[in-house]
Each structure stands twice: as C-alpha cells, then as structure tokens.
Design a protein around this motif. Structure first.
Motif, PDB file in Angstrom:
ATOM      1  N   GLU A 111       0.819  -1.205   0.000  1.00 25.77           N
ATOM      2  CA  GLU A 111       0.000   0.000   0.000  1.00 25.77           C
ATOM      3  C   GLU A 111       0.856   1.261   0.000  1.00 25.77           C
ATOM      4  O   GLU A 111       0.324   2.363  -0.101  1.00 25.77           O
ATOM      5  CB  GLU A 111      -0.928   0.004   1.216  1.00 25.77           C
ATOM      6  N   LYS A 112       2.177   1.110   0.110  1.00 24.75           N
ATOM      7  CA  LYS A 112       3.079   2.258   0.104  1.00 24.75           C
ATOM      8  C   LYS A 112       4.032   2.254  -1.090  1.00 24.75           C
ATOM      9  O   LYS A 112       4.436   3.302  -1.575  1.00 24.75           O
ATOM     10  CB  LYS A 112       3.899   2.288   1.394  1.00 24.75           C
ATOM     11  N   PHE A 113       4.414   1.076  -1.563  1.00 24.69           N
ATOM     12  CA  PHE A 113       5.353   0.968  -2.683  1.00 24.69           C
ATOM     13  C   PHE A 113       5.336  -0.469  -3.190  1.00 24.69           C
ATOM     14  O   PHE A 113       4.874  -1.379  -2.502  1.00 24.69           O
ATOM     15  CB  PHE A 113       6.767   1.370  -2.249  1.00 24.69           C
ATOM     16  N   SER A 114       5.850  -0.667  -4.406  1.00 26.20           N
ATOM     17  CA  SER A 114       5.868  -2.020  -4.963  1.00 26.20           C
ATOM     18  C   SER A 114       7.234  -2.679  -4.866  1.00 26.20           C
ATOM     19  O   SER A 114       7.322  -3.898  -4.701  1.00 26.20           O
ATOM     20  CB  SER A 114       5.408  -1.995  -6.428  1.00 26.20           C
ATOM     21  N   SER A 115       8.305  -1.901  -4.961  1.00 23.45           N
ATOM     22  CA  SER A 115       9.645  -2.475  -4.866  1.00 23.45           C
ATOM     23  C   SER A 115      10.664  -1.360  -4.651  1.00 23.45           C
ATOM     24  O   SER A 115      10.358  -0.170  -4.826  1.00 23.45           O
ATOM     25  CB  SER A 115      10.002  -3.271  -6.130  1.00 23.45           C
ATOM     26  N   ILE A 116      11.875  -1.763  -4.268  1.00 24.76           N
ATOM     27  CA  ILE A 116      13.003  -0.844  -4.133  1.00 24.76           C
ATOM     28  C   ILE A 116      14.134  -1.363  -5.007  1.00 24.76           C
ATOM     29  O   ILE A 116      14.480  -2.550  -4.955  1.00 24.76           O
ATOM     30  CB  ILE A 116      13.441  -0.701  -2.667  1.00 24.76           C
ATOM     31  N   GLU A 117      14.675  -0.476  -5.820  1.00 22.72           N
ATOM     32  CA  GLU A 117      15.661  -0.879  -6.817  1.00 22.72           C
ATOM     33  C   GLU A 117      16.823   0.113  -6.846  1.00 22.72           C
ATOM     34  O   GLU A 117      16.809   1.130  -6.144  1.00 22.72           O
ATOM     35  CB  GLU A 117      15.011  -0.933  -8.214  1.00 22.72           C
ATOM     36  N   ASN A 118      17.841  -0.216  -7.652  1.00 26.83           N
ATOM     37  CA  ASN A 118      18.957   0.702  -7.954  1.00 26.83           C
ATOM     38  C   ASN A 118      19.672   1.187  -6.695  1.00 26.83           C
ATOM     39  O   ASN A 118      20.014   2.372  -6.572  1.00 26.83           O
ATOM     40  CB  ASN A 118      18.468   1.911  -8.766  1.00 26.83           C
ATOM     41  N   VAL A 119      19.924   0.277  -5.773  1.00 27.75           N
ATOM     42  CA  VAL A 119      20.580   0.646  -4.525  1.00 27.75           C
ATOM     43  C   VAL A 119      22.070   0.870  -4.759  1.00 27.75           C
ATOM     44  O   VAL A 119      22.741   0.096  -5.446  1.00 27.75           O
ATOM     45  CB  VAL A 119      20.388  -0.456  -3.465  1.00 27.75           C
ATOM     46  N   ARG A 120      22.572   1.950  -4.158  1.00 28.24           N
ATOM     47  CA  ARG A 120      24.005   2.239  -4.191  1.00 28.24           C
ATOM     48  C   ARG A 120      24.413   2.779  -2.826  1.00 28.24           C
ATOM     49  O   ARG A 120      23.641   3.461  -2.163  1.00 28.24           O
ATOM     50  CB  ARG A 120      24.345   3.262  -5.278  1.00 28.24           C
ATOM     51  N   VAL A 121      25.644   2.484  -2.423  1.00 25.93           N
ATOM     52  CA  VAL A 121      26.194   2.997  -1.172  1.00 25.93           C
ATOM     53  C   VAL A 121      27.578   3.554  -1.454  1.00 25.93           C
ATOM     54  O   VAL A 121      28.386   2.919  -2.134  1.00 25.93           O
ATOM     55  CB  VAL A 121      26.275   1.898  -0.087  1.00 25.93           C
ATOM     56  N   LYS A 122      27.840   4.744  -0.898  1.00 30.33           N
ATOM     57  CA  LYS A 122      29.125   5.404  -1.113  1.00 30.33           C
ATOM     58  C   LYS A 122      29.659   5.926   0.218  1.00 30.33           C
ATOM     59  O   LYS A 122      28.911   6.488   1.018  1.00 30.33           O
ATOM     60  CB  LYS A 122      28.963   6.568  -2.096  1.00 30.33           C
ATOM     61  N   ASP A 123      30.952   5.732   0.441  1.00 30.72           N
ATOM     62  CA  ASP A 123      31.646   6.365   1.553  1.00 30.72           C
ATOM     63  C   ASP A 123      32.116   7.729   1.057  1.00 30.72           C
ATOM     64  O   ASP A 123      33.090   7.831   0.316  1.00 30.72           O
ATOM     65  CB  ASP A 123      32.829   5.499   1.993  1.00 30.72           C
ATOM     66  N   VAL A 124      31.400   8.778   1.438  1.00 33.41           N
ATOM     67  CA  VAL A 124      31.735  10.125   0.962  1.00 33.41           C
ATOM     68  C   VAL A 124      33.065  10.583   1.548  1.00 33.41           C
ATOM     69  O   VAL A 124      33.854  11.261   0.886  1.00 33.41           O
ATOM     70  CB  VAL A 124      30.606  11.111   1.323  1.00 33.41           C
ATOM     71  N   THR A 125      33.332  10.204   2.803  1.00 34.48           N
ATOM     72  CA  THR A 125      34.565  10.606   3.462  1.00 34.48           C
ATOM     73  C   THR A 125      35.788  10.152   2.671  1.00 34.48           C
ATOM     74  O   THR A 125      36.741  10.913   2.478  1.00 34.48           O
ATOM     75  CB  THR A 125      34.619  10.028   4.886  1.00 34.48           C
ATOM     76  N   ALA A 126      35.748   8.914   2.193  1.00 35.77           N
ATOM     77  CA  ALA A 126      36.872   8.360   1.433  1.00 35.77           C
ATOM     78  C   ALA A 126      36.681   8.489  -0.072  1.00 35.77           C
ATOM     79  O   ALA A 126      37.544   8.038  -0.838  1.00 35.77           O
ATOM     80  CB  ALA A 126      37.062   6.887   1.793  1.00 35.77           C
ATOM     81  N   ASN A 127      35.542   9.083  -0.501  1.00 36.62           N
ATOM     82  CA  ASN A 127      35.209   9.195  -1.925  1.00 36.62           C
ATOM     83  C   ASN A 127      35.298   7.830  -2.612  1.00 36.62           C
ATOM     84  O   ASN A 127      35.944   7.657  -3.643  1.00 36.62           O
ATOM     85  CB  ASN A 127      36.133  10.198  -2.631  1.00 36.62           C
ATOM     86  N   LYS A 128      34.590   6.855  -2.007  1.00 41.43           N
ATOM     87  CA  LYS A 128      34.679   5.474  -2.476  1.00 41.43           C
ATOM     88  C   LYS A 128      33.288   4.883  -2.668  1.00 41.43           C
ATOM     89  O   LYS A 128      32.466   4.883  -1.748  1.00 41.43           O
ATOM     90  CB  LYS A 128      35.455   4.626  -1.474  1.00 41.43           C
ATOM     91  N   GLU A 129      33.004   4.390  -3.873  1.00 36.68           N
ATOM     92  CA  GLU A 129      31.780   3.633  -4.131  1.00 36.68           C
ATOM     93  C   GLU A 129      31.959   2.221  -3.588  1.00 36.68           C
ATOM     94  O   GLU A 129      32.965   1.559  -3.866  1.00 36.68           O
ATOM     95  CB  GLU A 129      31.481   3.577  -5.632  1.00 36.68           C
ATOM     96  N   PHE A 130      30.995   1.740  -2.801  1.00 35.44           N
ATOM     97  CA  PHE A 130      31.085   0.388  -2.273  1.00 35.44           C
ATOM     98  C   PHE A 130      30.739  -0.635  -3.356  1.00 35.44           C
ATOM     99  O   PHE A 130      30.050  -0.322  -4.331  1.00 35.44           O
ATOM    100  CB  PHE A 130      30.145   0.219  -1.081  1.00 35.44           C
ATOM    101  N   THR A 131      31.195  -1.852  -3.154  1.00 33.15           N
ATOM    102  CA  THR A 131      30.979  -2.945  -4.097  1.00 33.15           C
ATOM    103  C   THR A 131      29.708  -3.703  -3.721  1.00 33.15           C
ATOM    104  O   THR A 131      29.538  -4.121  -2.569  1.00 33.15           O
ATOM    105  CB  THR A 131      32.166  -3.916  -4.091  1.00 33.15           C
ATOM    106  N   GLN A 132      28.830  -3.903  -4.685  1.00 35.93           N
ATOM    107  CA  GLN A 132      27.573  -4.596  -4.417  1.00 35.93           C
ATOM    108  C   GLN A 132      27.789  -6.102  -4.390  1.00 35.93           C
ATOM    109  O   GLN A 132      28.488  -6.667  -5.239  1.00 35.93           O
ATOM    110  CB  GLN A 132      26.528  -4.253  -5.470  1.00 35.93           C
ATOM    111  N   ILE A 133      27.173  -6.758  -3.399  1.00 38.44           N
ATOM    112  CA  ILE A 133      27.169  -8.207  -3.322  1.00 38.44           C
ATOM    113  C   ILE A 133      25.723  -8.683  -3.302  1.00 38.44           C
ATOM    114  O   ILE A 133      24.802  -7.891  -3.070  1.00 38.44           O
ATOM    115  CB  ILE A 133      27.930  -8.720  -2.080  1.00 38.44           C
ATOM    116  N   ASP A 134      25.503  -9.953  -3.535  1.00 31.03           N
ATOM    117  CA  ASP A 134      24.152 -10.492  -3.645  1.00 31.03           C
ATOM    118  C   ASP A 134      23.871 -11.531  -2.576  1.00 31.03           C
ATOM    119  O   ASP A 134      23.144 -12.500  -2.803  1.00 31.03           O
ATOM    120  CB  ASP A 134      23.941 -11.110  -5.039  1.00 31.03           C
ATOM    121  N   GLU A 135      24.416 -11.307  -1.403  1.00 29.59           N
ATOM    122  CA  GLU A 135      24.267 -12.275  -0.324  1.00 29.59           C
ATOM    123  C   GLU A 135      23.925 -11.560   0.975  1.00 29.59           C
ATOM    124  O   GLU A 135      24.601 -10.588   1.351  1.00 29.59           O
ATOM    125  CB  GLU A 135      25.568 -13.062  -0.143  1.00 29.59           C
ATOM    126  N   GLU A 136      22.874 -12.027   1.667  1.00 28.35           N
ATOM    127  CA  GLU A 136      22.530 -11.473   2.969  1.00 28.35           C
ATOM    128  C   GLU A 136      23.569 -11.916   3.996  1.00 28.35           C
ATOM    129  O   GLU A 136      23.899 -13.095   4.102  1.00 28.35           O
ATOM    130  CB  GLU A 136      21.144 -11.957   3.388  1.00 28.35           C
TER     131      GLU A 136
END
Length: 232
Positions: free
Chosen positions: A62-87
């Motif tokens: 009732e609020k949304f159907s899905s969440i996509e295109n996730v990205r995480v960045k360490d701004v302090t180190a100016n580093k894009e994190f690496t995506q993994i597919d495991e919980e």
C-alpha cells in the motif's frame, strides 16, 4: 503539524556493544512522473565498535511495490562500495547489498569495518522506490516514512527535501503533513515544486513520516492507481 503515523521502515545497528550517533541525517527525494521516487540519504555518523549498518523496509504494497537501484558510497573516502548479492550479518568492509532478506523485507546493509575502533564517517545511500505515489481522482499522494520507530540511532538534526515532478500553479495546491511523536519539527511547501522538513534533537525509537497531496496531472502513471478521492 506533526502527528501520528504507521510504521513500515526501520533502521538497525548490528553490534549491541557498539555505539552510533548521527550528527546529521539528510534526505533528498525526487518524485518522477512515472510515480517512482529517487531517494538519497546522507549520514554524517559517529561509529564505535560496529561492523555493519542496516536499513530495512517492511514490505507494504500500500506504500510501494519495490526498491531498486541501490548504491552505497563512503563520501569521506570518496569510495563507491561494491555490491554483493548475499545477505550477511557482518557485511564485508566496503561492500553492500540491497535485497529481500530472510524475513521477506527489503534490506540495505553495508560494511563499515570498525569492529574495534572509532571514526566519524559520511555515507550516501541511494535507491529508487517504485510506485511510491498513489494516484487518486483528485490528487497524487506521497505517504512515506523516512525514519521508522525501530531506528536505533539518535541525531542532532534531520533534514529533508522533496522535489515534485514539476511546479504547481501555487504552493496552495500542495498539501503537506508531518507525522511523528514527541518532537518539534517544521514542514512546508517552500516553493511550487519543493517541500522541506526539519527536526532537531531527534531521539531514536521515533518515526518521522511525510504525507503530501499535489496535483495529479504531475504523474503520468503509477502502479498504485485508485478510483476514489483522497483529500477528505
């Protein structure tokens, strides 16, 4: 005016013996004509003895159907994190995942690698919320909880900006409400296409939610379309 809300999002710290404190938490959300919403969160956070940070969205069609295109960045180190597919309970340092967890909720987690140390970091977490907008006969509606009541991190300041797909004729065409408990805050349509909210001295365990109605003509389509009026 800040009033009550439902809870469907929560944030969790991984390590019980560690500590976390947000100097500032900023939200920047852009609503798209297709009913989706692009969200960027910026966390200026003090971290002690913590390996992994989590953010979990309770599934709520009732609020949304899905969440996509996730990205995480360490701004302090100016580093894009690496995506993994495991919980993982302890996520590998400088890696992140965004997926449905074993409880059936969508979870974003990233490894900070401060198991036995302390640092102040700035992280940027971005994602797309599909069908975030409900399309009604009279208005389009965003009804979104930016902080859930299970959020375990207090903050000096919480700020938010929401950008509509296009300018309205007048700010009077934009209705805004803030929902929370026991906090002083402000929320306004500051321009014909912009809503801003802010809270100071935020305490963990309190939700912060925004509800807004705006001209439905701004939304071309949405997976959540209802043949009814909403404003009343």
């Amino acid at each position: 005016i800040l009033i009550f809300s439902l809870s469907f999002a929560n944030y969790v710290q991984a390590d019980d013996d560690g500590s976390l404190y947000l100097n500032k938490l900023d939200f920047y959300a852009v609503i798209n004509p297709d009913g989706s919403m692009e969200v960027t969160e910026t966390w200026d956070i003090d971290i002690s003895r913590t390996n992994t940070l989590y953010k979990t969205f309770e599934t709520d069609k009732e609020k949304f159907s899905s969440i996509e295109n996730v990205r995480v960045k360490d701004v302090t180190a100016n580093k894009e994190f690496t995506q993994i597919d495991e919980e993982m309970y302890h996520v590998t340092k400088d890696c992140y995942y965004g997926l449905m967890n074993s409880k059936g909720d969508f979870e974003i987690a990233w490894g900070v690698g401060l198991d036995n140390s302390y640092d102040t970091r700035t992280y940027e977490i971005s994602y797309t919320v599909k069908d975030a907008i409900g399309l009604y006969n009279d208005y389009a509606e965003l009804y979104w909880q930016f902080i859930g009541e299970d959020f375990e991190i207090s903050a000096d300041k919480v700020n938010g900006t929401i950008i509509l797909p296009e300018p309205a004729d007048s700010t009077d065409d934009i209705k805004v409400w803030g929902h929370t408990e026991g906090l002083n805050g402000e929320i306004y349509a500051t321009d014909t296409d912009t809503i801003k909210f802010k809270i100071e001295n935020f305490n963990s365990g309190v939700y912060v939610e925004v509800r807004t109605l705006f001209p439905k003509e701004m939304i071309e389509s949405s997976g959540r379309t209802y043949d009814e009026d909403r404003y009343n």
